[in-house]
Enzyme design. Structure first.
Site, mmCIF file in Angstrom:
data_model
loop_
_atom_site.group_PDB
_atom_site.id
_atom_site.type_symbol
_atom_site.label_atom_id
_atom_site.label_comp_id
_atom_site.label_asym_id
_atom_site.label_seq_id
_atom_site.Cartn_x
_atom_site.Cartn_y
_atom_site.Cartn_z
ATOM 1 N N GLY A 132 26.623 -60.875 -21.700
ATOM 2 C CA GLY A 132 27.010 -59.536 -21.273
ATOM 3 C C GLY A 132 28.235 -58.978 -21.979
ATOM 4 O O GLY A 132 28.269 -57.796 -22.329
ATOM 5 N N ARG B 221 33.772 -60.861 -11.880
ATOM 6 C CA ARG B 221 33.350 -60.601 -13.261
ATOM 7 C C ARG B 221 32.119 -59.686 -13.260
ATOM 8 O O ARG B 221 31.162 -59.914 -12.544
ATOM 9 C CB ARG B 221 33.014 -61.920 -13.959
ATOM 10 N N GLY C 150 29.256 -57.924 -15.849
ATOM 11 C CA GLY C 150 28.709 -57.941 -17.208
ATOM 12 C C GLY C 150 28.172 -56.591 -17.626
ATOM 13 O O GLY C 150 28.557 -55.547 -17.086
ATOM 14 N N THR D 28 18.392 -61.912 -16.458
ATOM 15 C CA THR D 28 18.565 -60.559 -15.936
ATOM 16 C C THR D 28 17.150 -60.057 -15.901
ATOM 17 O O THR D 28 16.287 -60.625 -16.574
ATOM 18 C CB THR D 28 19.438 -59.742 -16.918
ATOM 19 N N THR E 249 19.348 -58.031 -21.988
ATOM 20 C CA THR E 249 19.659 -59.316 -21.346
ATOM 21 C C THR E 249 20.344 -60.225 -22.358
ATOM 22 O O THR E 249 19.941 -60.288 -23.519
ATOM 23 C CB THR E 249 18.407 -60.001 -20.792
ATOM 24 N N GLY E 250 21.391 -60.907 -21.914
ATOM 25 C CA GLY E 250 22.084 -61.831 -22.815
ATOM 26 C C GLY E 250 23.553 -61.918 -22.483
ATOM 27 O O GLY E 250 23.968 -61.603 -21.362
#
Ligand code: ASP
Length: 336
Positions: free
Chosen positions: A257, A231, A233, A203, A254-255
């Site tokens: 979601g 989907r 996030g 991201t 970021t990661g």
């Protein structure tokens, strides 16, 4: 959504030292798989983009303008998972999400599930400025973009061969979308992609404070490789992947979601500072190193508080990141 509220913290009367921080995603970035040349490409891109944000702040520009431009540039760079270079859905399409928030007014704009808008962050900014709403999704978001003169592209604009190959690998891997930033697991998979091709997260985002002490945050993403169409996030969710308030902090995440959504990770940092009196470092460490981890969440965030302090915590192997105070050289890094 815009309003006339002024959220300037009472203490924000001094001139702050402007600073911008950016990220290009966190993931299982295996150091062993990163060639010196590739690493240099990433570092140079990060440095150039930090410098662009610094130039805006140095010229007296707003934090909102600095984060908008930094994220636009990250979207334009195919190295990162946003805009050009975004990852594919399971269905072989792209679905982009973006959000932006102005810490001075708490105005916010977001879009999700779009694939014809060249720069989703610019449309999110238009939503912030021109719409009474906060988020548009899918066809409605694209109509809004068209109505407001945004640059539209064919869906194939987002196609890159590298990401397409990542999708094929993700589909053929045992578990498809693997919510795993674990470098050891990645190494065991035999992947030679430093961006974790098959377990790909990523991201982009930016946070900044300007000379007036105003904070802003922006986040943009293609989501996760091999995600199901539809989907969404955390990235376009205000409070989860993006938050800014002059009272406390600007945050871009970021990661994984889903975990950032369940923990309202970005807002949680602000709440811990506001209600519990934690410092930026304490609050962001608590969220990234404890609360996310407790739910299996992996990744990181960039954050700047109302005093101009910067925190860049992550619990994954690396996070593409950069920081630049005005009048200082940009600092960029990938690993711990
Ligand atoms: N948080 C993003 C999402 O879940 C992905 C990422 O940051 O890597 O869509």
């Amino acid at each position: 959504m815009s309003s006339s509220t002024d959220n300037s913290a009472a203490s924000v009367s001094n001139k702050k030292r402007p600073v911008i921080a950016i990220h290009g995603g966190a993931g299982a970035i295996t150091r062993a798989a990163m060639s010196a040349e590739k690493e240099q490409h990433y570092l140079q891109a990060l440095e150039d983009i930090v410098a662009s944000g610094q130039a805006i702040l140095a010229a007296g520009g707003s934090a909102l303008d600095a984060v908008t431009e930094a994220v636009r540039l990250l979207e334009e760079c195919p190295l990162f998972n946003a805009g050009k270079g975004a990852v594919f859905t399971h269905q072989g399409t792209h679905e982009l999400d973006a959000s932006i928030m102005d810490g001075r007014t708490l105005d916010a704009g977001a879009i999700s599930c779009v694939n014809h808008i060249r720069n989703p962050i610019l449309t999110a900014r238009k939503v912030l400025e021109l719409s009474p709403h906060v988020m548009f999704t899918g066809a409605g978001a694209e109509n809004f973009a068209r109505e407001h003169g945004q640059e539209m592209v064919g869906a194939d604009y987002f196609h890159t061969d590298e990401r397409f190959e990542q999708l094929q690998r993700a589909k053929s891997s045992e578990s498809g979308v693997v919510l795993d930033h674990d470098g050891a697991a990645l190494a065991a998979s035999g992947s030679d992609d430093p961006l974790d091709a098959d377990r790909k997260f990523g991201t982009v985002g930016a946070v900044a404070i300007d000379a007036q002490g105003n904070l802003a945050a922006a986040t943009s993403t293609g989501g996760m490789t091999n995600k199901q169409a539809g989907r969404v996030g955390d990235s376009p969710i205000i409070g989860a992947g993006c938050y800014a308030s002059n009272r406390t902090v600007a945050v871009s995440c970021t990661g994984t979601g889903e975990v950032f959504m369940r923990t309202l990770a970005a807002y949680d940092v602000a709440a811990l500072m506001d209600y519990a009196g934690l410092t930026l470092q304490q609050a962001s460490d608590k969220v990234v190193m404890e609360k996310l981890v407790a739910l299996g969440g992996s990744g990181g965030m960039i954050a700047i508080d109302h005093l101009g302090n910067v925190a860049l915590p992550f619990n994954s192997e690396g996070m593409y990141r950069g920081v630049g105070y005005v009048d200082e050289a940009p600092q960029v890094a990938i690993y711990q």
